[in-house]
Write a protein that holds these residues in place. Structure first.
Motif, PDB file in Angstrom:
ATOM      1  N   ASP A 251      -8.933   5.169  -5.841  1.00 26.64           N
ATOM      2  CA  ASP A 251      -7.733   5.778  -6.423  1.00 26.64           C
ATOM      3  C   ASP A 251      -6.614   5.909  -5.405  1.00 26.64           C
ATOM      4  N   THR A 252      -6.943   5.886  -4.110  1.00 28.53           N
ATOM      5  CA  THR A 252      -5.918   5.999  -3.067  1.00 28.53           C
ATOM      6  C   THR A 252      -5.334   4.647  -2.669  1.00 28.53           C
ATOM      7  N   ASP A 253      -5.878   3.554  -3.190  1.00 32.03           N
ATOM      8  CA  ASP A 253      -5.375   2.221  -2.841  1.00 32.03           C
ATOM      9  C   ASP A 253      -3.886   2.099  -3.166  1.00 32.03           C
ATOM     10  N   VAL A 254      -3.146   1.495  -2.248  1.00 35.07           N
ATOM     11  CA  VAL A 254      -1.732   1.199  -2.485  1.00 35.07           C
ATOM     12  C   VAL A 254      -1.662  -0.034  -3.379  1.00 35.07           C
ATOM     13  N   VAL A 255      -0.984   0.097  -4.518  1.00 38.54           N
ATOM     14  CA  VAL A 255      -0.890  -1.019  -5.463  1.00 38.54           C
ATOM     15  C   VAL A 255       0.530  -1.557  -5.610  1.00 38.54           C
ATOM     16  N   ALA A 256       1.527  -0.776  -5.175  1.00 38.19           N
ATOM     17  CA  ALA A 256       2.919  -1.239  -5.259  1.00 38.19           C
ATOM     18  C   ALA A 256       3.744  -0.552  -4.178  1.00 38.19           C
ATOM     19  N   VAL A 257       4.749  -1.289  -3.702  1.00 38.18           N
ATOM     20  CA  VAL A 257       5.650  -0.777  -2.659  1.00 38.18           C
ATOM     21  C   VAL A 257       7.072  -1.213  -3.002  1.00 38.18           C
ATOM     22  N   ALA A 258       8.014  -0.299  -2.876  1.00 39.15           N
ATOM     23  CA  ALA A 258       9.434  -0.626  -3.010  1.00 39.15           C
ATOM     24  C   ALA A 258      10.133  -0.153  -1.739  1.00 39.15           C
ATOM     25  N   VAL A 259      10.847  -1.056  -1.099  1.00 40.46           N
ATOM     26  CA  VAL A 259      11.567  -0.726   0.127  1.00 40.46           C
ATOM     27  C   VAL A 259      12.892  -0.058  -0.236  1.00 40.46           C
ATOM     28  N   LEU A 260      13.188   1.028   0.445  1.00 40.54           N
ATOM     29  CA  LEU A 260      14.423   1.781   0.242  1.00 40.54           C
ATOM     30  C   LEU A 260      15.173   1.834   1.572  1.00 40.54           C
ATOM     31  N   PRO A 261      16.453   2.200   1.539  1.00 39.58           N
ATOM     32  CA  PRO A 261      17.207   2.289   2.799  1.00 39.58           C
ATOM     33  C   PRO A 261      16.623   3.343   3.749  1.00 39.58           C
TER      34      PRO A 261
ATOM     35  N   GLY B  39      -3.351   3.321   6.098  1.00 35.85           N
ATOM     36  CA  GLY B  39      -4.384   3.384   5.067  1.00 35.85           C
ATOM     37  C   GLY B  39      -3.925   4.128   3.830  1.00 35.85           C
ATOM     38  N   GLY B  40      -4.369   3.636   2.693  1.00 34.84           N
ATOM     39  CA  GLY B  40      -4.020   4.275   1.429  1.00 34.84           C
ATOM     40  C   GLY B  40      -4.460   5.721   1.358  1.00 34.84           C
TER      41      GLY B  40
END
Length: 108
Positions: free
Chosen positions: A16-26, A85-86
């Motif tokens: 459940d802690t796995d990173v599944v999506a990332v969005a880069v922000l400023p 780590g997630g």
């Protein structure tokens, strides 16, 4: 659970802690979404990137972040990967920080 410290707050199923999506922000921020739906913005302090990872201080390099094997990761080539780590990110997102990583803060 028998874990001590902040790890006792982790979900029973660590997937459940796995990173599944990332969005880069400023400003060295990333919105991280975990498998369980947790989604928050983490801010990194570029001054914390040093040694082999100093190139992450460059916003263009920082923007190459992606989920790799459930982690938040930067593949810097030549076999060099910088990752968080997630589980640590998930704990940080839920207000349980042990200070063992370079995250500056969480924005809700």
């Amino acid at each position: 659970m028998s874990e001590r410290g902040v790890h006792r707050h982790l979900p029973r199923d660590l997937r459940d802690t796995d990173v599944v999506a990332v969005a880069v922000l400023p400003d060295f921020r990333v919105r991280v979404t975990h498998r369980d739906g947790t989604s928050v913005v983490h801010r990194f302090d570029p001054a914390d990137f040093h040694g082999d990872f100093i190139e992450l201080r460059d916003p263009a390099t920082f923007a190459t972040v992606q989920p790799i094997d459930g982690t938040l990761a930067w593949d810097l080539g030549g076999g060099l990967v910088y990752d968080r780590g997630g589980d640590a990110l998930w704990l940080h997102a839920h207000g349980h920080c042990d200070g063992s990583h370079d995250l500056d803060r969480v924005e809700r």
